[in-house]
Scaffold this active site. Structure first.
Site, PDB file in Angstrom:
ATOM      1  CG  PHE A 130       3.691  -6.170  -1.870  1.00 44.01           C
ATOM      2  CD1 PHE A 130       4.732  -6.254  -0.954  1.00 44.01           C
ATOM      3  CD2 PHE A 130       3.678  -7.056  -2.938  1.00 44.01           C
ATOM      4  CE1 PHE A 130       5.730  -7.204  -1.103  1.00 44.01           C
ATOM      5  CE2 PHE A 130       4.676  -8.006  -3.086  1.00 44.01           C
ATOM      6  CZ  PHE A 130       5.709  -8.083  -2.176  1.00 44.01           C
ATOM      7  CG  ASP A 138      -2.895  -8.321  -0.645  1.00 54.00           C
ATOM      8  OD1 ASP A 138      -2.784  -9.184   0.245  1.00 54.00           O
ATOM      9  OD2 ASP A 138      -2.113  -8.237  -1.617  1.00 54.00           O
ATOM     10  CE1 TYR A 187       5.197 -15.032   0.756  1.00 51.21           C
ATOM     11  CE2 TYR A 187       3.969 -16.327  -0.863  1.00 51.21           C
ATOM     12  CZ  TYR A 187       4.614 -15.152  -0.502  1.00 51.21           C
ATOM     13  OH  TYR A 187       4.659 -14.117  -1.385  1.00 51.21           O
ATOM     14  CE  LYS A 188       4.016 -11.756   2.465  1.00 54.32           C
ATOM     15  NZ  LYS A 188       3.307 -10.867   1.556  1.00 54.32           N
ATOM     16  NE  ARG A 205       9.017  -6.023   5.977  1.00 53.92           N
ATOM     17  CZ  ARG A 205       8.256  -6.819   5.231  1.00 53.92           C
ATOM     18  NH1 ARG A 205       7.040  -6.430   4.873  1.00 53.92           N
ATOM     19  NH2 ARG A 205       8.705  -7.998   4.835  1.00 53.92           N
TER      20      ARG A 205
HETATM   21  C1  LIG Z   1       3.623 -10.870   0.253  1.00 54.84           C
HETATM   22  C2  LIG Z   1       2.648 -10.087  -0.525  1.00 54.84           C
HETATM   23  C3  LIG Z   1       2.250 -10.502  -1.788  1.00 54.84           C
HETATM   24  C4  LIG Z   1       2.882 -11.701  -2.405  1.00 54.84           C
HETATM   25  O1  LIG Z   1       2.369 -12.029  -3.633  1.00 54.84           O
HETATM   26  P1  LIG Z   1       2.877 -13.355  -4.367  1.00 54.84           P
HETATM   27  O2  LIG Z   1       2.018 -13.477  -5.529  1.00 54.84           O
HETATM   28  O3  LIG Z   1       2.794 -14.468  -3.374  1.00 54.84           O
HETATM   29  O4  LIG Z   1       4.318 -13.153  -4.720  1.00 54.84           O
HETATM   30  C5  LIG Z   1       1.280  -9.755  -2.453  1.00 54.84           C
HETATM   31  N1  LIG Z   1       0.750  -8.654  -1.871  1.00 54.84           N
HETATM   32  C6  LIG Z   1       1.138  -8.224  -0.657  1.00 54.84           C
HETATM   33  C7  LIG Z   1       0.518  -7.017  -0.073  1.00 54.84           C
HETATM   34  C8  LIG Z   1       2.103  -8.917   0.043  1.00 54.84           C
HETATM   35  O5  LIG Z   1       2.502  -8.484   1.237  1.00 54.84           O
END
Ligand SMILES: *Cc1c(COP(=O)(O)O)cnc(C)c1O
Length: 434
Positions: free
Chosen positions: A129, A199, A224-225, A393
């Protein structure tokens, strides 16, 4: 051929099916985007209203003690801890995933620098990401370390060596849904003298995670996921107890101080994971996150994360089978692993039909056409230069996704492809958020 009737029979047999009632899901919507924003738990609106009107409205400043606001980062952390295989008191909720990654990656780099200054490389995946890569890149600017990006997961072990400081991976890759073998990769990293930072954005609440048993050193995750904490929910971070008190994290704020209300001019880090806090917790957002985490804990008497994983795999397997059975001849390609043990909780399809798609791209237009038909997945842009295709996705969330939803989603996908309606101009306008 699998029929809709077969899918309904699977729903009738599903021990987790009653959990869907814990959520408020719009009628007729097939929501396969819980890997981007989880749905609203029914308990959340009432709970947040109560915190606003009573704890804040009536209790005012006294609620820091009376309503236990100060303890929320640890209290919710203790609820998340068993979902990711760590002990109570080891994990805190704070800030965003990006900010937490900055903190733990800095700490890991500081530990390595102290042990061996020649270890200056952070190894990760090119398809990780972007925020994770940006954070690592910016830390590199500060600390003189460099980022080494690997293109294929199989090549990760060979990329680890005497100059590696940290192996930083997202356990389930956001683009292709690949679930890494945390135990094997942590062992490979340790054998090379490196630390691991994981992560868990697409794995906490989606697959069983065993940070301690699998030898992880640091981890961050998203609220939030799959934790259903609401848009921009606070995130979490964990450091192995053997590391937690060994380094400062760079955002040393008063909530990470050993005695925040002593108001001392000098910083004394709190012992353990508490030093990873920085400023005041966002109480309203914490209340919403706690409701989201509680929906996952409601699955415990029904088999917990093992049952969630089994249903997730059954849902994604059904999705794959149905696409194979019903959507052939349109050039769709699976971008997520076919092997169950390597697949997270999403199915990813690469689609790059001819240029008739217009500027926005074919995969984008197909997702828009599906949304118009009340099937919500999402689109992730590829990068031809890096060999990454455009991706559709479809995330499944066993707490509320039904087998019939999967059947309906693939049927709509089939119709969108067969009619070619995705080529219509109205499906080619990109908004800010995809
Ligand atoms: C969704 C996601 C994030 C989100 O980071 P924020 O700081 O909440 O914007 C970070 N890393 C990964 C791998 C994600 O899927």
């Amino acid at each position: 051929m699998t029929t809709r009737h077969d899918a309904l029979a699977l729903d009738a047999d599903d021990a987790l099916a009653p959990l869907r009632q814990l959520f408020q899901i719009p009628d007729g919507l097939v929501y396969l985007d819980g890997n981007s924003l989880g749905v609203l738990p029914r308990a959340t609106a009432t709970r947040v209203a109560q915190v606003v009107s009573q704890e804040w409205g009536e209790g005012l400043i006294g609620s820091w003690n009376a309503a236990g606001w100060m303890a929320l980062p640890q209290q919710i952390g203790d609820k998340i801890a068993p979902l990711v295989g760590v002990g109570a008191g080891e994990l805190v909720v704070a800030d965003s995933t990006s900010v937490n990654l900055f903190k733990v990656l800095s700490a890991a780099l500081a530990l390595q620098r102290a042990a061996d200054p020649a270890r200056t490389v952070v190894v990760s995946e090119r398809s990780n990401f972007p925020t994770d890569l940006y954070i690592a890149e910016s830390l590199g600017r500060q600390h003189g370390c460099t980022l080494h990006l690997v293109d294929r997961p199989e090549d990760i072990p060979a990329a680890l060596g005497p100059s590696t400081a940290v192996l930083m991976l997202t356990q389930v890759n956001y683009r292709n849904g690949r679930l890494h073998d945390m135990a094997a990769l942590s062992a490979a990293a340790h054998a090379a003298g490196a630390l691991t930072v994981w992560d868990l954005a697409h794995s906490a609440g989606a697959v069983p995670v065993a940070l301690a048993a699998d030898g992880a050193d640091f981890a961050v995750g998203c609220g939030y996921k799959y934790l259903n904490g609401g848009p921009g929910a606070p995130a979490f971070c964990w450091a192995h107890p053997r590391h937690a008190s060994q380094a400062w994290q760079p955002l040393a704020g008063w909530h990470g101080h050993a005695a925040p209300f002593a108001f001392e001019p000098g910083y004394q880090p709190a012992p353990g994971i508490t030093r990873y806090l920085c400023g005041t917790p966002p109480v309203l957002a914490m209340a919403a996150l706690e409701c989201g985490v509680d929906t996952l804990l409601a699955a415990r008497p029904l088999g917990g994360m093992a049952a969630i994983r089994a249903k997730s795999l059954a849902l994604t397997r059904l999705f794959i089978d149905l696409v194979q059975q019903r959507c052939g001849g349109h050039g769709l390609q699976f971008a997520s692993p076919d092997v169950d043990a390597q697949r997270g909780s999403q199915v990813c399809l690469a689609f790059s039909a001819d240029s008739a798609a217009g500027q926005a791209g074919a995969a984008f237009a197909v997702v828009q056409a599906l949304i118009a038909r009340r099937v919500v997945g999402d689109f992730r842009a590829g990068d031809a230069k890096d060999g990454l295709p455009d991706i559709l996705r479809f995330g499944v969330t066993p707490l509320y996704t039904r087998f019939a939803d999967v059947w309906d989603a693939v049927e709509q996908l089939r119709q969108v492809l067969e009619t070619g309606e995705w080529r219509e101009a109205r499906f080619n306008q990109r908004g800010v958020v995809t």
